[in-house]
Design an enzyme around this catalytic site. Structure first.
Site, PDB file in Angstrom:
ATOM      1  N   ASP A  81      27.952  39.990  20.034  1.00  0.00           N
ATOM      2  CA  ASP A  81      27.859  39.081  19.110  1.00  0.00           C
ATOM      3  C   ASP A  81      29.200  38.784  18.459  1.00  0.00           C
ATOM      4  O   ASP A  81      30.266  39.232  19.021  1.00  0.00           O
ATOM      5  CB  ASP A  81      26.843  39.594  18.003  1.00  0.00           C
ATOM      6  CG  ASP A  81      26.034  38.504  17.140  1.00  0.00           C
ATOM      7  OD1 ASP A  81      26.379  37.916  16.186  1.00  0.00           O
ATOM      8  OD2 ASP A  81      24.965  37.917  17.567  1.00  0.00           O
ATOM      9  N   ASP A  82      29.362  38.463  17.094  1.00  0.00           N
ATOM     10  CA  ASP A  82      30.618  37.911  16.622  1.00  0.00           C
ATOM     11  C   ASP A  82      31.565  38.849  16.609  1.00  0.00           C
ATOM     12  O   ASP A  82      31.337  40.027  16.763  1.00  0.00           O
ATOM     13  CB  ASP A  82      30.275  37.353  15.137  1.00  0.00           C
ATOM     14  CG  ASP A  82      31.253  36.331  14.839  1.00  0.00           C
ATOM     15  OD1 ASP A  82      32.310  36.072  15.418  1.00  0.00           O
ATOM     16  OD2 ASP A  82      31.060  35.443  13.712  1.00  0.00           O
ATOM     17  N   LYS A 157      25.164  32.992  23.075  1.00  0.00           N
ATOM     18  CA  LYS A 157      24.439  32.661  21.982  1.00  0.00           C
ATOM     19  C   LYS A 157      25.394  31.768  21.403  1.00  0.00           C
ATOM     20  O   LYS A 157      26.506  32.165  20.954  1.00  0.00           O
ATOM     21  CB  LYS A 157      24.219  33.953  21.207  1.00  0.00           C
ATOM     22  CG  LYS A 157      23.637  33.604  19.714  1.00  0.00           C
ATOM     23  CD  LYS A 157      23.578  34.934  19.101  1.00  0.00           C
ATOM     24  CE  LYS A 157      23.187  34.970  17.463  1.00  0.00           C
ATOM     25  NZ  LYS A 157      22.933  36.215  16.963  1.00  0.00           N
ATOM     26  N   ASP A 159      26.202  30.032  17.888  1.00  0.00           N
ATOM     27  CA  ASP A 159      25.704  30.031  16.376  1.00  0.00           C
ATOM     28  C   ASP A 159      26.306  28.620  15.908  1.00  0.00           C
ATOM     29  O   ASP A 159      26.643  27.769  16.837  1.00  0.00           O
ATOM     30  CB  ASP A 159      26.627  31.047  15.952  1.00  0.00           C
ATOM     31  CG  ASP A 159      25.843  31.659  14.502  1.00  0.00           C
ATOM     32  OD1 ASP A 159      24.716  30.895  14.047  1.00  0.00           O
ATOM     33  OD2 ASP A 159      25.886  32.629  14.221  1.00  0.00           O
ATOM     34  N   SER A 191      21.230  28.332  18.161  1.00  0.00           N
ATOM     35  CA  SER A 191      20.940  28.647  16.697  1.00  0.00           C
ATOM     36  C   SER A 191      20.671  27.065  16.007  1.00  0.00           C
ATOM     37  O   SER A 191      20.194  27.258  14.868  1.00  0.00           O
ATOM     38  CB  SER A 191      22.132  29.461  15.847  1.00  0.00           C
ATOM     39  OG  SER A 191      22.379  30.441  16.659  1.00  0.00           O
ATOM     40  N   ARG A 216      16.862  30.240  17.901  1.00  0.00           N
ATOM     41  CA  ARG A 216      16.420  31.026  16.647  1.00  0.00           C
ATOM     42  C   ARG A 216      15.687  29.954  15.789  1.00  0.00           C
ATOM     43  O   ARG A 216      16.095  28.683  15.852  1.00  0.00           O
ATOM     44  CB  ARG A 216      17.815  31.258  15.780  1.00  0.00           C
ATOM     45  CG  ARG A 216      18.541  32.729  16.474  1.00  0.00           C
ATOM     46  CD  ARG A 216      17.441  33.809  16.087  1.00  0.00           C
ATOM     47  NE  ARG A 216      17.706  33.906  14.642  1.00  0.00           N
ATOM     48  CZ  ARG A 216      18.613  34.308  14.128  1.00  0.00           C
ATOM     49  NH1 ARG A 216      19.560  34.754  14.533  1.00  0.00           N
ATOM     50  NH2 ARG A 216      18.442  34.269  12.711  1.00  0.00           N
ATOM     51  N   ASP A 220      18.473  35.191   9.663  1.00  0.00           N
ATOM     52  CA  ASP A 220      18.983  36.373  10.208  1.00  0.00           C
ATOM     53  C   ASP A 220      18.083  37.611   9.857  1.00  0.00           C
ATOM     54  O   ASP A 220      17.832  37.643   8.455  1.00  0.00           O
ATOM     55  CB  ASP A 220      20.294  36.790   9.814  1.00  0.00           C
ATOM     56  CG  ASP A 220      21.313  36.276  10.556  1.00  0.00           C
ATOM     57  OD1 ASP A 220      20.945  35.157  11.245  1.00  0.00           O
ATOM     58  OD2 ASP A 220      22.592  36.381  10.463  1.00  0.00           O
TER      59      ASP A 220
END
Ligand SMILES: *[C@@H]1O[C@H](CO)[C@@H](O)[C@H](O)[C@H]1NC(C)=O
Ligand SMILES: *[C@@H]1O[C@H](CO)[C@@H](O)[C@H](O)[C@H]1NC(C)=O
Ligand SMILES: *[C@@H]1O[C@H](CO)[C@@H](O)[C@H](O)[C@H]1NC(C)=O
Ligand SMILES: *[C@@H]1O[C@H](CO)[C@@H](O)[C@H](O)[C@H]1NC(C)=O
Length: 406
Positions: A81-82, A157, A159, A191, A216, A220
């Site tokens: 992830d980030d 993914k 965002d 997202s 999404r 979160d």
């Protein structure tokens, strides 16, 4: 002549947009592991060598996925992830991993996963910066798509922090096309609709489904039962909108499984697993597989529940009944008149509900056979007009598989 070429270009653009993201991936909800909820943006490897965002963390999780049976149960994606990247792009405008924390580089990490029969996912952002302030993909969409493909990335993914949200309707499909143009099948997680929801911008459900493999749709998840409840609430509210566009290739993502983290009890963990299964949600665990206790591992590896989630029709289940603090959810399965049923109890004491299968739409003359998917026992034959009592544990579920009697 010129105008013919222009028309041809317009036509090509139009048809690729109209056809959407046909990468053949996510025929059933993707399963795997994702670092965010558990490990966040911990970049301090000096003080937290075992839990900082680094290649060691992802390799350690990959080892556990393989050795502890998760991969064989279907969990195949290991998703970064980030906070993985260098704080700046290099002189060619390319993204690079932080070289202290990913000394072997992304290509080597992807190879590590592939050798183990796993896949590697990565994270980016449609805006100028990611949510945690790392370089975003705005103005670099094509470059980044190519970079990910070069490394052997299998899932992306994207965002949506730090950007004008009204650009997303165009920008996310554009990124899908760049991913497609790399020639490497890369599962695309968007997202986009969650940001539109947050801003009150109308969501084009059909467009999201045709340009993203998973998306999404809500906030979160946090490590708490309240967070799980709120997400389930929201899913109940939106199944009429998202349900029709969910299916093979396209799934709505209520966010990670937090089973085995600090907050959920065993019955609450069963509830999250059951609800995510019946929603046909991606099953992306965010936990520490090195230290998880056996009772949680058993829930995550429950083959019968996973089978409901992975049913090839890919139908998003929905809530069909609410009685005080209990709810009944249904999902149709691939074979004729076969169903998954989740009886969900939000209350903090055990609940008993009395239910006639006919009242939730079961109409087969000869009745149904029910099986409890957590106790792994037959509940037995139930006539459709019989009033039957079911006991549902406090903050938990009774999950059943129902099939027509002979
Ligand atoms: C790209 O899209 C085309 C048509 O939509 C599809 O046939 C092809 O398999 C896709 N390729 C990848 C790598 O996703
Ligand atoms: C980040 O990138 C810069 C410029 O390319 C480089 O000099 C630096 O060493 C990198 N730092 C890390 C931690 O990767
Ligand atoms: C779901 O809908 C109900 C009824 O409209 C509303 O009260 C509730 O706040 C909604 N829940 C979420 C999480 O959006
Ligand atoms: C899922 O997406 C594909 C394009 O990738 C599209 O052809 C298909 O119709 C979509 N399914 C649904 C249910 O929207």
């Amino acid at each position: 002549m010129k105008s013919l070429i222009q028309q041809a270009i317009v036509f090509v653009c139009f048809t690729t947009l109209a056809y959407g993201l046909q990468n053949g991936l996510a025929r059933t909800p993707p399963m795997g592991w994702l670092s965010w909820e558990r490990f966040r943006c911990n970049t301090d490897c000096d003080n937290h060598p075992d839990s900082c965002i680094s290649e060691n963390l992802y390799m350690a999780m990959a080892d556990r996925l393989v050795e502890d049976g998760y991969r064989d149960a279907g969990y195949e994606y290991v998703n970064i992830d980030d906070c993985w990247s260098n704080k700046t792009r290099d002189e060619n405008g390319n993204l690079n991993p932080d070289s202290k924390r990913f000394p072997s580089g992304m290509k080597a990490l992807a190879d590590y996963m592939h050798k183990k029969g796993l896949k590697l996912g990565i994270y980016g952002d449609f805006g100028s910066k990611t949510c945690a302030g790392y370089p975003g993909s705005l103005n670099y969409l094509e470059k980044d798509a190519n970079r990910f493909a070069e490394w052997g990335i299998d899932m992306f993914k994207m965002d949506g922090c730090n950007v004008d949200i009204s650009l997303m309707k165009k920008g996310y499909p554009e990124m899908g096309q760049y991913l497609n143009a790399t020639g490497r099948p890369i599962l695309f997680s968007c997202s986009w609709p969650d940001y539109e929801r947050g801003k009150g911008i109308p969501i084009d459900y059909q467009s999201v489904a045709s340009h993203c493999n998973i998306w999404r749709n809500f906030v979160d998840i946090q490590d708490s039962w309240d967070s799980v409840l709120k997400i389930i609430d929201y899913q109940a509210n939106i199944t009429d909108q998202w349900g029709p566009v969910v299916g093979p290739g396209n799934f709505s993502d209520p966010d990670m499984l937090i089973i085995g983290d600090y907050s959920l009890s065993v019955s609450q963990s069963q509830a999250q697993m059951a609800m995510w299964a019946i929603l046909a949600a991606p099953l992306l665990m965010s936990n520490d597989l090195r230290t998880i206790s056996p009772e949680f591992r058993e829930i995550l590896l429950n083959k019968e529940v996973i089978q409901v989630n992975q049913d090839p029709l890919g139908i998003m289940g929905k809530r069909v009944l609410q009685i005080k603090e209990t709810e009944v959810w249904l999902k149709r399965l691939q074979f004729w008149d076969e169903w998954a049923i989740v009886m969900f109890n939000r209350g903090s004491t055990n609940a008993t509900i009395t239910l006639r299968l006919a009242d939730i739409g079961f109409d087969y003359m000869l009745g149904y056979e029910l099986r409890d998917l957590f106790k792994h026992v037959e509940i037995g034959h139930v006539e459709r007009f019989t009033q039957k009592e079911y006991t549902i544990p406090a903050t938990g579920v009774l999950m059943a598989y129902a099939y027509p009697s002979e």
